[in-house]
Design an enzyme around this catalytic site. Structure first.
Site, PDB file in Angstrom:
ATOM      1  N   ARG A 175       1.122  -0.494   0.169  1.00  8.94           N
ATOM      2  CA  ARG A 175      -0.166   0.033  -0.072  1.00  8.94           C
ATOM      3  C   ARG A 175       1.246   0.965  -0.276  1.00  8.94           C
ATOM      4  O   ARG A 175       1.855   1.214   0.191  1.00  8.94           O
ATOM      5  CB  ARG A 175      -0.835   0.049   1.132  1.00  8.94           C
ATOM      6  CG  ARG A 175       0.025   0.426   1.910  1.00  8.94           C
ATOM      7  CD  ARG A 175      -1.195   0.412   3.796  1.00  8.94           C
ATOM      8  NE  ARG A 175      -0.385   0.508   4.907  1.00  8.94           N
ATOM      9  CZ  ARG A 175      -0.043   1.301   5.375  1.00  8.94           C
ATOM     10  NH1 ARG A 175      -0.580   2.483   5.022  1.00  8.94           N
ATOM     11  NH2 ARG A 175       0.257   1.288   6.623  1.00  8.94           N
ATOM     12  N   ARG A 179      -2.396  11.173   1.909  1.00  8.57           N
ATOM     13  CA  ARG A 179      -3.591  11.264   3.052  1.00  8.57           C
ATOM     14  C   ARG A 179      -3.947  13.222   2.358  1.00  8.57           C
ATOM     15  O   ARG A 179      -3.419  13.321   1.682  1.00  8.57           O
ATOM     16  CB  ARG A 179      -2.554  12.166   4.123  1.00  8.57           C
ATOM     17  CG  ARG A 179      -2.047  10.885   5.090  1.00  8.57           C
ATOM     18  CD  ARG A 179      -1.352  11.821   6.497  1.00  8.57           C
ATOM     19  NE  ARG A 179      -0.471  10.981   6.965  1.00  8.57           N
ATOM     20  CZ  ARG A 179       0.608  10.435   7.766  1.00  8.57           C
ATOM     21  NH1 ARG A 179       1.389  12.095   8.100  1.00  8.57           N
ATOM     22  NH2 ARG A 179       1.415  10.087   8.567  1.00  8.57           N
ATOM     23  N   ARG A 252      19.954  -6.062   0.811  1.00  7.76           N
ATOM     24  CA  ARG A 252      21.637  -4.555   0.448  1.00  7.76           C
ATOM     25  C   ARG A 252      21.327  -4.326   1.806  1.00  7.76           C
ATOM     26  O   ARG A 252      21.289  -4.073   2.497  1.00  7.76           O
ATOM     27  CB  ARG A 252      19.856  -4.056  -0.202  1.00  7.76           C
ATOM     28  CG  ARG A 252      19.186  -4.331  -1.218  1.00  7.76           C
ATOM     29  CD  ARG A 252      20.372  -3.825  -2.018  1.00  7.76           C
ATOM     30  NE  ARG A 252      19.808  -2.780  -2.495  1.00  7.76           N
ATOM     31  CZ  ARG A 252      20.383  -2.703  -3.768  1.00  7.76           C
ATOM     32  NH1 ARG A 252      22.337  -3.388  -4.300  1.00  7.76           N
ATOM     33  NH2 ARG A 252      20.807  -1.356  -4.247  1.00  7.76           N
ATOM     34  N   ARG A 283      19.068   9.614  -0.220  1.00  6.96           N
ATOM     35  CA  ARG A 283      18.730  10.690   1.129  1.00  6.96           C
ATOM     36  C   ARG A 283      19.968  11.657   1.517  1.00  6.96           C
ATOM     37  O   ARG A 283      20.987  11.141   1.495  1.00  6.96           O
ATOM     38  CB  ARG A 283      17.903  10.860   2.024  1.00  6.96           C
ATOM     39  CG  ARG A 283      18.398   9.743   2.617  1.00  6.96           C
ATOM     40  CD  ARG A 283      17.286   9.541   3.799  1.00  6.96           C
ATOM     41  NE  ARG A 283      17.481   8.134   4.555  1.00  6.96           N
ATOM     42  CZ  ARG A 283      16.938   7.454   5.740  1.00  6.96           C
ATOM     43  NH1 ARG A 283      15.815   7.768   5.456  1.00  6.96           N
ATOM     44  NH2 ARG A 283      17.068   6.572   6.388  1.00  6.96           N
ATOM     45  N   GLU A 303      23.160   9.239   1.851  1.00  2.00           N
ATOM     46  CA  GLU A 303      22.774   8.174   2.065  1.00  2.00           C
ATOM     47  C   GLU A 303      23.516   7.114   0.700  1.00  2.00           C
ATOM     48  O   GLU A 303      22.088   7.502  -0.320  1.00  2.00           O
ATOM     49  CB  GLU A 303      22.124   7.807   2.332  1.00  2.00           C
ATOM     50  CG  GLU A 303      21.690   5.927   3.085  1.00  2.00           C
ATOM     51  CD  GLU A 303      20.257   6.162   4.579  1.00  2.00           C
ATOM     52  OE1 GLU A 303      19.314   5.274   3.503  1.00  2.00           O
ATOM     53  OE2 GLU A 303      20.092   6.894   5.188  1.00  2.00           O
ATOM     54  N   TYR A 351      12.920  -6.669   8.513  1.00  2.00           N
ATOM     55  CA  TYR A 351      12.882  -5.719   9.298  1.00  2.00           C
ATOM     56  C   TYR A 351      11.814  -4.937   9.872  1.00  2.00           C
ATOM     57  O   TYR A 351      10.785  -5.124  10.446  1.00  2.00           O
ATOM     58  CB  TYR A 351      12.234  -4.676   8.108  1.00  2.00           C
ATOM     59  CG  TYR A 351      12.387  -3.199   8.028  1.00  2.00           C
ATOM     60  CD1 TYR A 351      13.726  -2.302   7.460  1.00  2.00           C
ATOM     61  CD2 TYR A 351      11.164  -2.412   8.495  1.00  2.00           C
ATOM     62  CE1 TYR A 351      14.203  -1.678   7.662  1.00  2.00           C
ATOM     63  CE2 TYR A 351      11.834  -0.859   8.548  1.00  2.00           C
ATOM     64  CZ  TYR A 351      12.892  -0.306   8.225  1.00  2.00           C
ATOM     65  OH  TYR A 351      12.708   0.377   8.796  1.00  2.00           O
ATOM     66  N   ASP A 353      11.232  -2.103  13.009  1.00  2.00           N
ATOM     67  CA  ASP A 353      11.246  -1.267  13.805  1.00  2.00           C
ATOM     68  C   ASP A 353      11.747  -0.796  14.946  1.00  2.00           C
ATOM     69  O   ASP A 353      11.437  -2.103  15.594  1.00  2.00           O
ATOM     70  CB  ASP A 353      10.069  -0.409  13.629  1.00  2.00           C
ATOM     71  CG  ASP A 353       9.502   0.518  11.989  1.00  2.00           C
ATOM     72  OD1 ASP A 353      10.269   1.286  11.303  1.00  2.00           O
ATOM     73  OD2 ASP A 353       8.374   0.915  11.992  1.00  2.00           O
TER      74      ASP A 353
END
Length: 373
Positions: A175, A179, A252, A283, A303, A351, A353
């Site tokens: 997804r 917003r 990666r 970035r 980066e 991954y 958080d």
């Protein structure tokens, strides 16, 4: 290390998973030792003070969670500021707010109302004619249309993965948050911030009173380290634990070009993404803005994504069928290890958080404390 069972737990790795396990088990009365291959604690969340600026050495780490108990937990070890992640994207020298919101849509099309923006996106989706996306490019266009995809997704994604978007599987993007409000806050979580003084001080508090041995490779003296404790908590790459029996789990990686600048403010924002494929980095991070710094100098990090090679830091697991099959085989081997627990982003090949890592470590230690023998 020559004493048998000197410790209750040997913890391999001092990132969030290892540090939280060490803290919880120590507080429950167990004797723990943490060994760390690097020269510092904190894993990829490590921050280094340069010219009074806490530099995120392994990329931006912004703490966020919806879970109040996790927020309360980290605030026991650091005071968090009110930093809100509001990144900006640059494409062909034009600025766009992220995440995709009404500010972004005005910058793209000069639409002023949610209805205008919705119609613009829906018209582009219909015009694309994509009904059954076969790759990442088609998936993204089917979700947000061609303009957002071409300017803000395509180049960034191709740099991130080192492959054409048409060669990437559609499931990478399940997804894309859109917003229809003027809201540049990247995260929807209730709690968000950066520890004042950097993450390293948070880890120092987490590991206070616990034996930590740096620059120590578990595998260089594995049998002795195993004999030093009744149980092992391993947070490193799962395939390495089993000597790559089924082959490498693929990742990666990233590398950073860090620059100290003799100016007060380089880009006016902590995170700016470069979504043009012609710009080699994804970035630029200006670290002082994470803590609202006013120092006379500034530190930036460019980066660069790269293919993982031996010796590189593994950042993002490559979630394809081949790696998923390998991981499941390694997982079955791990389940046979009676005296070793596995946890964290590397040992679980996923991954995570930061708040998710902490929650996982708290769950494991709760189970251990209840059932330890």
């Amino acid at each position: 290390m020559d004493k048998v069972n000197k410790f209750d737990f040997l913890i391999v790795g001092s990132g969030f998973f290892g540090a939280v396990c060490a803290r919880e088990l120590t507080d429950a009365g167990f004797k723990c030792c943490v060994i760390e291959k690097r020269k510092h604690i904190g894993g990829n969340a490590f921050t280094e003070n340069i010219e009074g600026i806490n530099v995120h050495r392994y990329g931006a780490h912004i703490f966020h969670t919806n879970h109040r108990p996790i927020w309360d937990y980290v605030n026991k070890f650091a005071t968090f500021n009110r930093y809100t992640n509001s990144p900006v994207a640059i494409y062909k020298d034009k600025l766009y707010n992220l995440p995709f919101n009404m500010n972004t849509f005005y910058q793209l099309w000069e639409t002023k109302t949610p209805e205008e923006a919705k119609m613009k996106i829906e018209d582009q989706i219909i015009e694309s004619g994509i009904k059954n996306p076969q790759n990442l490019e088609e998936q993204a266009i089917s979700l947000v249309g061609t303009d957002i995809y071409e300017k803000l997704i395509k180049g960034y994604t191709e740099k991130q993965w080192g492959r054409k978007a048409t060669d990437l599987p559609s499931f990478i993007i399940k997804r894309l948050p859109v917003r229809f409000t003027y809201d540049n806050n990247y995260f929807n979580d209730l709690y968000q911030g950066i520890p004042i003084g950097g993450y390293t001080s948070l880890f120092e508090n987490l590991l206070e009173g616990i034996e930590v041995i740096l620059e120590t490779d578990y595998f260089a003296n594995r049998s002795n380290w195993n004999n030093s404790a009744k149980k092992v908590i391993y947070t490193g790459p799962l395939n390495l634990f089993f000597d790559n029996y089924y082959g490498e789990l693929e990742y990666r990686s990233l590398y950073f070009e860090e620059i100290l600048l003799n100016q007060q403010n380089f880009q006016g924002n902590a995170v700016i993404n470069y979504t043009d494929i012609e710009v080699p980095y994804t970035r630029i991070i200006e670290h002082k803005h994470f803590e609202f710094g006013t120092q006379n100098k500034t530190v930036i990090s460019k980066e660069f994504p790269k293919e993982w090679e031996l010796g590189d830091e593994p950042y993002y697991p490559i979630n394809n069928a081949i790696n998923a099959e390998k991981y499941l085989k390694y997982r079955k081997l791990a389940e046979l290890e009676k005296n070793t627990y596995f946890g964290g982003r590397l040992a679980e090949y996923r991954y995570y958080d930061m708040h998710q890592v902490i929650a996982s470590a708290l769950k494991l230690t709760k189970d251990i404390i209840q059932n330890f023998s």
